[in-house]
Design a protein around this motif. Sequence first.
Motif, PDB file in Angstrom:
ATOM      1  N   ASN A 184    -106.187  38.956  -0.834  1.00  0.00           N
ATOM      2  CA  ASN A 184    -105.591  38.157  -1.898  1.00  0.00           C
ATOM      3  C   ASN A 184    -106.064  38.715  -3.239  1.00  0.00           C
ATOM      4  O   ASN A 184    -107.204  38.505  -3.647  1.00  0.00           O
ATOM      5  CB  ASN A 184    -106.007  36.693  -1.747  1.00  0.00           C
ATOM      6  CG  ASN A 184    -105.256  35.792  -2.716  1.00  0.00           C
ATOM      7  OD1 ASN A 184    -104.583  36.262  -3.629  1.00  0.00           O
ATOM      8  ND2 ASN A 184    -105.380  34.495  -2.514  1.00  0.00           N
ATOM      9  N   SER A 241    -105.437  37.880  -6.205  1.00  0.00           N
ATOM     10  CA  SER A 241    -105.772  36.889  -7.227  1.00  0.00           C
ATOM     11  C   SER A 241    -107.243  36.489  -7.176  1.00  0.00           C
ATOM     12  O   SER A 241    -107.775  35.934  -8.148  1.00  0.00           O
ATOM     13  CB  SER A 241    -104.888  35.647  -7.071  1.00  0.00           C
ATOM     14  OG  SER A 241    -105.128  35.005  -5.830  1.00  0.00           O
ATOM     15  N   GLU A 242    -107.897  36.755  -6.060  1.00  0.00           N
ATOM     16  CA  GLU A 242    -109.310  36.404  -5.916  1.00  0.00           C
ATOM     17  C   GLU A 242    -110.231  37.582  -6.226  1.00  0.00           C
ATOM     18  O   GLU A 242    -111.453  37.448  -6.149  1.00  0.00           O
ATOM     19  CB  GLU A 242    -109.577  35.911  -4.483  1.00  0.00           C
ATOM     20  CG  GLU A 242    -108.791  34.654  -4.117  1.00  0.00           C
ATOM     21  CD  GLU A 242    -108.997  34.254  -2.672  1.00  0.00           C
ATOM     22  OE1 GLU A 242    -109.662  35.027  -1.945  1.00  0.00           O
ATOM     23  OE2 GLU A 242    -108.503  33.194  -2.270  1.00  0.00           O
ATOM     24  N   ASP A 245    -109.695  42.523 -11.442  1.00  0.00           N
ATOM     25  CA  ASP A 245    -108.455  43.249 -11.732  1.00  0.00           C
ATOM     26  C   ASP A 245    -108.549  44.718 -11.342  1.00  0.00           C
ATOM     27  O   ASP A 245    -107.591  45.298 -10.794  1.00  0.00           O
ATOM     28  CB  ASP A 245    -108.116  43.147 -13.225  1.00  0.00           C
ATOM     29  CG  ASP A 245    -107.661  41.753 -13.615  1.00  0.00           C
ATOM     30  OD1 ASP A 245    -107.336  40.973 -12.701  1.00  0.00           O
ATOM     31  OD2 ASP A 245    -107.630  41.451 -14.829  1.00  0.00           O
TER      32      ASP A 245
END
Length: 425
Positions: free
Chosen positions: A63, A65-66, A69
């Motif tokens: 994931n 988003s976890e 960046d």
Amino acid sequence: MNIEDSLNDVVAINSDDDDEEISNSDKPIIQLFKRLITNNSKQSTVLTNTQIVDILNKEFKVNLSELHDLEGDIYLTIMKKYLKDWPQWDEFDRVISSLKDKNKEAEMERIFETKYINLKNYLKVMLNSAQILAKETVQKVIDNKIELTKESNKESSDRTVVLEINASRNQLNQLFFRQPNMNLNNTVFNATYSLPTQIQLKTLPLEAILNWWGVHICLVNVTNTYVYKRETKHELKHVLVNKCITSRLNPSIVLDQNIQVSNYQRNTSKIDTSAYIELINKITSKSPESSDIYEFIKKDLKLLPQSVHPRVIYKRYTNKYSYIRYLYVNTHNDVSAEFKNIDLQLEEMMSPMYTTVLGQILDSTPSLIVECEPCSAKFTGQHLVNELKNHFNEQHQNEPDWKCTNCKKRITMSALAQNWWCHRC
């Protein structure tokens, strides 16, 4: 089904259909396989970043988003590269094309499942290999940010701040407002500065012009080689200071006024400087309109050793101490209370130096060229002296005075240049 690069930072795979959307499936790799065989037109199937994120999430439980960046960017890059480079694409294309021609859909489904496992395992190996590298890279970034934060919390006296400015000499002389300009959104930069248009009653002496910083005097042979070249090479140092809170100490560093030699070559034979002076005398008789410049050159030659090596750089400081001055522009408006403790001045320190290079003397008469390096202007020919004077009187009159770092005496730039940047304390 060949793999191609995309100009839009995506993975591109040759496909039979370019319009059909990839369905939201628990096995997006299977859906990719099916899309590749939809029809016979050889167009490009494009996987966007969003669709690759979907593969990472559903196929590998990654994931983004976890994650940091940067770590996510590394995983995306790995997926883009190895989806295109999967070694079994050619075999997959050949087998599926054969089964499709025979309408063997059940066999095709079985191949999908087999190749799905192979491709997924292949990608998993690549992702696992990148995982350690990604985490190490992210940790370095985090550590660097922590160090930068620590540095930013130090007192300004413990830091060296560098501000690079690309400006002409005229702009640099009046680039900074003494206080933030309230009429220009509190900027400290005077971007609106333009040269004065009034007529100057004073004119710069020719000897001062020839000694001005950035001025090159050259005698050039027909072979485009230098017989003589003299350049002012002042060493400049600039520091933007707030005089309200900073007490600047400018120690009187003693400069070596002895002639220094660079680019020395032992195997070159020396030439007596009198030979160059004799050449200058011959040229002067042919070009009397430039006689003052030739007299200046002879004065410079007499400061050199009696015999010199050709193509060797001779340089020396012209004064025992450096000069200093402060450049700024008054805002000419009421300064608010918040700016009362600001007095910005650009400290300019200059160690005056010039260099001289001599070349081989040929039978031909060399051409005289004078160049103003800061303005990228060259002057030559019969009207050289008049054009040179006009240029300097129009463009270089507005120079603030200098002050000796030793005796603190204030001297105009014109007077210093005319006196070969030398004064006695």
